[in-house]
Scaffold this motif. Structure first.
Motif, PDB file in Angstrom:
ATOM      1  N   TRP A  39      42.176  53.492  50.365  1.00  0.00           N
ATOM      2  CA  TRP A  39      41.352  54.708  50.267  1.00  0.00           C
ATOM      3  C   TRP A  39      40.001  54.534  49.542  1.00  0.00           C
ATOM      4  O   TRP A  39      38.978  54.617  49.785  1.00  0.00           O
ATOM      5  N   LEU A  40      40.335  53.849  48.359  1.00  0.00           N
ATOM      6  CA  LEU A  40      39.425  53.364  47.337  1.00  0.00           C
ATOM      7  C   LEU A  40      38.417  52.489  48.013  1.00  0.00           C
ATOM      8  O   LEU A  40      37.199  52.145  47.425  1.00  0.00           O
ATOM      9  N   THR A  41      38.991  51.463  48.878  1.00  0.00           N
ATOM     10  CA  THR A  41      38.252  50.459  49.504  1.00  0.00           C
ATOM     11  C   THR A  41      36.908  51.161  50.291  1.00  0.00           C
ATOM     12  O   THR A  41      35.787  50.418  50.059  1.00  0.00           O
ATOM     13  N   ASN A  42      37.000  52.144  50.767  1.00  0.00           N
ATOM     14  CA  ASN A  42      36.064  52.931  51.375  1.00  0.00           C
ATOM     15  C   ASN A  42      35.184  53.736  50.810  1.00  0.00           C
ATOM     16  O   ASN A  42      34.429  54.688  51.172  1.00  0.00           O
ATOM     17  N   CYS A  43      35.700  53.957  49.474  1.00  0.00           N
ATOM     18  CA  CYS A  43      34.962  55.024  48.678  1.00  0.00           C
ATOM     19  C   CYS A  43      33.838  54.440  47.865  1.00  0.00           C
ATOM     20  O   CYS A  43      33.732  53.375  47.429  1.00  0.00           O
ATOM     21  N   GLU A  44      32.908  55.269  47.880  1.00  0.00           N
ATOM     22  CA  GLU A  44      31.643  54.740  47.249  1.00  0.00           C
ATOM     23  C   GLU A  44      31.506  54.941  45.654  1.00  0.00           C
ATOM     24  O   GLU A  44      30.627  54.354  45.106  1.00  0.00           O
ATOM     25  N   GLN A  45      32.339  55.776  45.242  1.00  0.00           N
ATOM     26  CA  GLN A  45      32.390  55.869  43.680  1.00  0.00           C
ATOM     27  C   GLN A  45      32.822  54.893  42.980  1.00  0.00           C
ATOM     28  O   GLN A  45      33.702  54.142  43.367  1.00  0.00           O
ATOM     29  N   PRO A  46      32.364  54.548  41.792  1.00  0.00           N
ATOM     30  CA  PRO A  46      32.991  53.600  40.854  1.00  0.00           C
ATOM     31  C   PRO A  46      34.630  53.975  40.692  1.00  0.00           C
ATOM     32  O   PRO A  46      34.722  55.070  40.670  1.00  0.00           O
ATOM     33  N   VAL A  47      35.257  53.058  40.801  1.00  0.00           N
ATOM     34  CA  VAL A  47      36.942  53.374  40.314  1.00  0.00           C
ATOM     35  C   VAL A  47      37.229  52.216  39.275  1.00  0.00           C
ATOM     36  O   VAL A  47      36.888  51.077  39.037  1.00  0.00           O
ATOM     37  N   ASP A  60      29.540  59.969  39.673  1.00  0.00           N
ATOM     38  CA  ASP A  60      30.858  60.477  39.751  1.00  0.00           C
ATOM     39  C   ASP A  60      31.737  59.100  39.577  1.00  0.00           C
ATOM     40  O   ASP A  60      31.249  58.069  40.387  1.00  0.00           O
ATOM     41  N   PHE A  61      33.073  59.286  39.166  1.00  0.00           N
ATOM     42  CA  PHE A  61      34.109  57.990  39.265  1.00  0.00           C
ATOM     43  C   PHE A  61      35.108  58.525  39.559  1.00  0.00           C
ATOM     44  O   PHE A  61      35.570  59.598  39.097  1.00  0.00           O
ATOM     45  N   ILE A  62      36.103  57.322  39.286  1.00  0.00           N
ATOM     46  CA  ILE A  62      37.565  58.019  39.582  1.00  0.00           C
ATOM     47  C   ILE A  62      38.565  56.905  38.686  1.00  0.00           C
ATOM     48  O   ILE A  62      38.196  55.728  38.376  1.00  0.00           O
TER      49      ILE A  62
END
Length: 850
Positions: free
Chosen positions: A23-31, A94-96
């Protein structure tokens, strides 16, 4: 992403981590990602990793806090997280944050930390938890608020369509729809079971027969696949997997050491090569960094490996212990002392664990590991502790570090009893010294100067010259004892020596304590600006959020800002001191902070509040036998009684508690200036002989007022000149303001004579600001007007009374007869319903007449 929290909760092997990763691979927010393990249940360790992870989002997150997490006493968790929230709130995008495998956390303080984080989480942050078990968080509340996204086991189970794609396309099998449906049914969509089954089928000739016999619970599947997967690996890989399963984290050199490969010549680490091969083979190994240096086994796979390892050897404990010893040695050689300690415990190597506790220059428990050290010591038997008296001493030191002072003396007695059966040598003498040093520290909290000195000297006589941490701490305790005895020169010398050594060896706690001690010495020398800077240095060392010991720095700054007439800052620092001091067990620091606050509240016109604070402080002090604070409490109470004109109660307290300075004030209030001067002369002589400059300054203020009251205005002005010369460099203001109009009158005359004009102008302005402040408060005890108001002439007489003028002087100033003045006095007393001058002044202030 629109909610605070996402929980992915399911049993082992349901693909929680993989799902979030994809999921995070396609997420634009910093993780940023933090993988958790059993060892992370130590709060300091968890917070350290959390801050390191969040620094990938913003480099300055947690600046000034991470170092504090290595100290022996962790700062308040809410304060740490409050600082974190402030840092996170400044992140622009925004970030995760992902906390993977949260189910391994069983420490309630960490749950509390996550609860706090969720309650105050900034809108640009989103938290993701993966867990096998329902987390001990307020899930229902978040659900009711619409702040929670949930992904459960039912959501993660593979359907037949998903299983087909995984088995045939990802794992490269060619299974029929019936075979896939059967396998999916047998595994109930459990992806780990599907993956383990697929690995077994890749080289299986009778795939259909394998699937037909593939039944049972998860435990059966695991047992079966140990034979079908693990045992089909080459022998060297099986050995590698089983032996390295004792490790929570793996890297090539560490694996080499555990397997005994470290003595062989290799261009590259053979362990690293195996780890990379395992990763490429999808053999349940997870990289922990982008450099592929550190790995961990899938928790489920690690459990299987450990179970298999234990079942495959006859004497498991004896066979596995050497592996833990090798791991411990590697960790120690690479400066991971806490990990080395954990493996020494696992090997039941008490001697090694004991040596690791003692550390190098600084004991392990002083570097953030007090909880695991204390837990291990608590698990040992009396016999094991008696066999190593040093462990009893370390036990006492650990208890002292966490504030559990009640059990310290008992552990020291046990240590002494154990030492009786051991021949004295350098090590046992050092232990005797350490015991004495701990007792000296216990006496510090009780302000017992003689006990501190006796135990400190005994400690220094026995401690090994190389035991710098304990010797330095003992030098500090000696300094504190000298300070209690009034020998400030000796205290300064001891503090400077301890500060120099503690800075060189990195003993943060003693560096803070000696800095605080020097701040107090500077304050006593009336060097308020130097003292304030010293206290600020202590606060920097204590970090943000602060260690509890920083309460002393806040209290010192509160006193200084009060003297500089910055009452708002004084109150802020006073409140900080109270909050931090309440984290201590069995010390009087909270009482000392409340005494200051009571004095401040009285000056701010809140007499009832001040009295209530004092009453509470006195109750706590008497209940806990804090005798050192009783006289301080009563001195402030005397100040309140004097301000309210309650001379009878004032005199009773002064007599009961032997308060000499307050006794001088009684003489002045009763019009006996000669007796006040006689007493002040003897007190001044003592202060000068002992070099107590702060005491001398305050005594000189009363001396000037006494000369004035005695009709010796020239002498009074001369003393005021000396006071101004001494007080100017420190910027003293309240020293003068608190004495009211009589002091203002003397300063006015000093200004006329040209004494230090810049300072007297500053003081004049301060008096005017004080007058405006009091008027602006509008807080008077009596809200009802006087039955008969004072006339203009009576108000003038009252003003002169408040300024300390005698009846004779008032008659000369107003050009009226002495009897007329006395008549005005009687009418003033009657209208204000008082009987004395001091009561009239106090009552007039309550009505706002002055």
């Amino acid at each position: 992403m629109h909610y605070k929290l996402t929980i992915i909760s399911a049993g082992a092997g349901f693909g929680k981590t993989t799902l979030v990763s994809q999921w995070l691979t396609n997420c634009e927010q910093p993780v940023t990602w933090l993988s958790l393990e059993e060892g992370d249940n130590v709060l300091a360790r968890f917070l350290t990793y959390l801050f390191v992870a969040l620094r990938k989002i913003e480099a300055n997150i947690g600046e000034g806090v991470i170092g504090l997490l290595q100290s022996s006493q962790l700062p308040p968790i809410d304060s740490i997280l409050g600082s974190l929230i402030n840092d996170l709130s400044s992140v622009q995008s925004d970030f995760i944050l992902v906390l993977d495998d949260y189910h391994v956390i069983n420490a309630h303080p960490i749950d509390h930390a996550i609860e706090f984080l969720l309650e105050h989480i900034p809108p640009q942050m989103h938290l993701v938890l993966t867990t096998r078990e329902e987390p001990r968080l307020s899930i229902a509340r978040l659900r009711a608020r619409g702040q929670l996204t949930e992904v459960r086991a039912a959501d993660l189970r593979f359907t037949s369509f998903e299983a087909a794609k995984f088995l045939n396309y990802v794992m490269g099998l060619d299974l029929s729809a019936e075979e896939i449906a059967l396998l999916e049914s047998r595994t109930e969509g459990w992806i780990a079971g599907l993956q383990l089954a697929a690995l077994s089928m890749q080289d299986h000739k009778d795939v259909s027969g394998f699937i037909q016999t593939f039944t049972g619970s998860h435990y059966f599947i695991l047992d079966y696949l140990v034979e079908e997967v693990l045992q089909k690996q080459p022998q060297n890989i099986q050995t590698f997997l089983l032996h390295t399963s004792i490790l929570e984290r793996l890297c090539g050199p560490l694996c080499d050491a555990v397997l005994g490969w470290g003595d062989e010549e290799h261009i590259t680490s053979p362990g690293q090569e195996v780890l990379e091969r395992l990763e490429n083979a999808n053999l349940f190994i997870i990289p922990l960094d982008n450099e592929r240096r550190w790995y961990r086994y899938h928790h489920l796979f690690a459990e299987v490996l450990r179970r298999q390892h234990l079942s495959s050897i006859a004497d498991a404990k004896r066979s596995i212990a050497p592996l833990h010893i090798r791991a411990s040695i590697w960790y120690e050689d690479n400066h991971f002392e806490l990990d080395a300690f954990h493996h020494a415990i696992a090997a039941n190597d008490i001697s090694r664990a004991a040596r690791l506790i003692e550390g190098g220059e600084i004991p392990l428990l002083f570097r953030g590991a007090v909880t695991p050290v204390l837990n291990w010591l608590e698990s040992l038997s009396m016999k094991e502790l008696d066999a190593r008296p040093s462990l009893w001493v370390m036990y006492a030191s650990a208890l002292l570090s966490v504030g559990q002072v009640a059990g310290v003396e008992q552990k020291l007695v046990f240590a002494e009893n154990a030492l009786q059966d051991i021949e004295q040598d350098v090590k046992t003498l050092d232990l005797i010294g350490h015991i004495a040093a701990i007792r000296a520290t216990l006496a510090v909290s009780k302000h017992q100067a003689e006990t501190i000195i006796d135990e400190s000297r005994r400690a220094l006589d026995h401690l090994h010259p190389d035991n710098l941490p304990v010797r330095t701490a003992t030098t500090w305790t000696m300094g504190y004892a000298y300070q209690l005895q009034g020998d400030r020169a000796a205290a300064r010398k001891a503090y400077i020596e301890a500060l120099s050594i503690s800075q060189n060896i990195g003993h943060v706690i003693i560096t803070i304590m000696t800095t605080l001690g020097l701040g107090n010495i500077h304050e006593g020398d009336n060097q308020l600006y130097v003292a304030a800077e010293t206290y600020r240095q202590a606060l920097t060392l204590a970090g943000d959020p602060s260690l509890p010991v920083a309460c002393e720095a806040h209290l010192g700054l509160a006193r200084i800002y009060y003297e500089w007439n910055d009452l708002d800052k004084a109150e802020w620092h006073g409140q900080q001191a109270i909050q931090l001091s309440r984290q201590f067990e069995n010390t009087d620091r909270s009482v000392a902070s409340e005494v200051f606050l009571a004095r401040l509240k009285f000056v701010q016109g809140e007499a009832a509040n001040a009295t209530a604070i004092l009453d509470n402080a006195e109750q706590v002090a008497r209940l806990n036998h804090f005798s050192y604070q009783i006289s301080e409490i009563e001195a402030v109470r005397v100040q309140i009684f004097l301000g309210q004109g309650q001379l009878d109660r004032f005199a009773q307290l002064v007599t009961k508690y032997e308060l000499p300075i307050s006794q001088a004030r009684i003489h002045l209030a009763q019009g006996n200036a000669f007796s006040a001067l006689t007493l002040l002369e003897s007190l001044l002589q003592e202060a000068e002989e002992k070099g107590w400059n702060d005491e001398r300054l305050r005594l000189m203020v009363l001396q000037a007022l006494a000369h004035r009251a005695n009709g010796e205005r020239d002498k009074a002005i001369q003393v005021v000149g000396d006071i101004l010369s001494m007080a100017k460099s420190g910027g003293f203001l309240r020293l003068f303001i608190d004495e009211g109009l009589p002091m203002k009158s003397l300063l006015t005359e000093a200004a006329i004579q040209g004494m230090i004009p810049d300072y007297t102008r500053k003081l004049k302005l301060a008096f005017e600001m004080e007058r405006k402040r009091v008027l602006s408060q509008g807080k008077h005890t009596h809200n009802e007007p006087l039955i008969e108001p004072l006339s203009e002439r009576e108000l003038k007489v009252l003003q002169l009374i408040a300024e300390g003028y005698s009846n004779q002087e008032i008659s000369q100033i107003l050009f009226i007869a002495l009897d007329t003045v006395k008549g005005h006095n009687r009418r003033i007393y009657g209208k204000l319903q008082v009987q004395r001058r001091t009561e009239a002044v106090a009552r007039a202030r309550e009505y706002g007449l002055l």
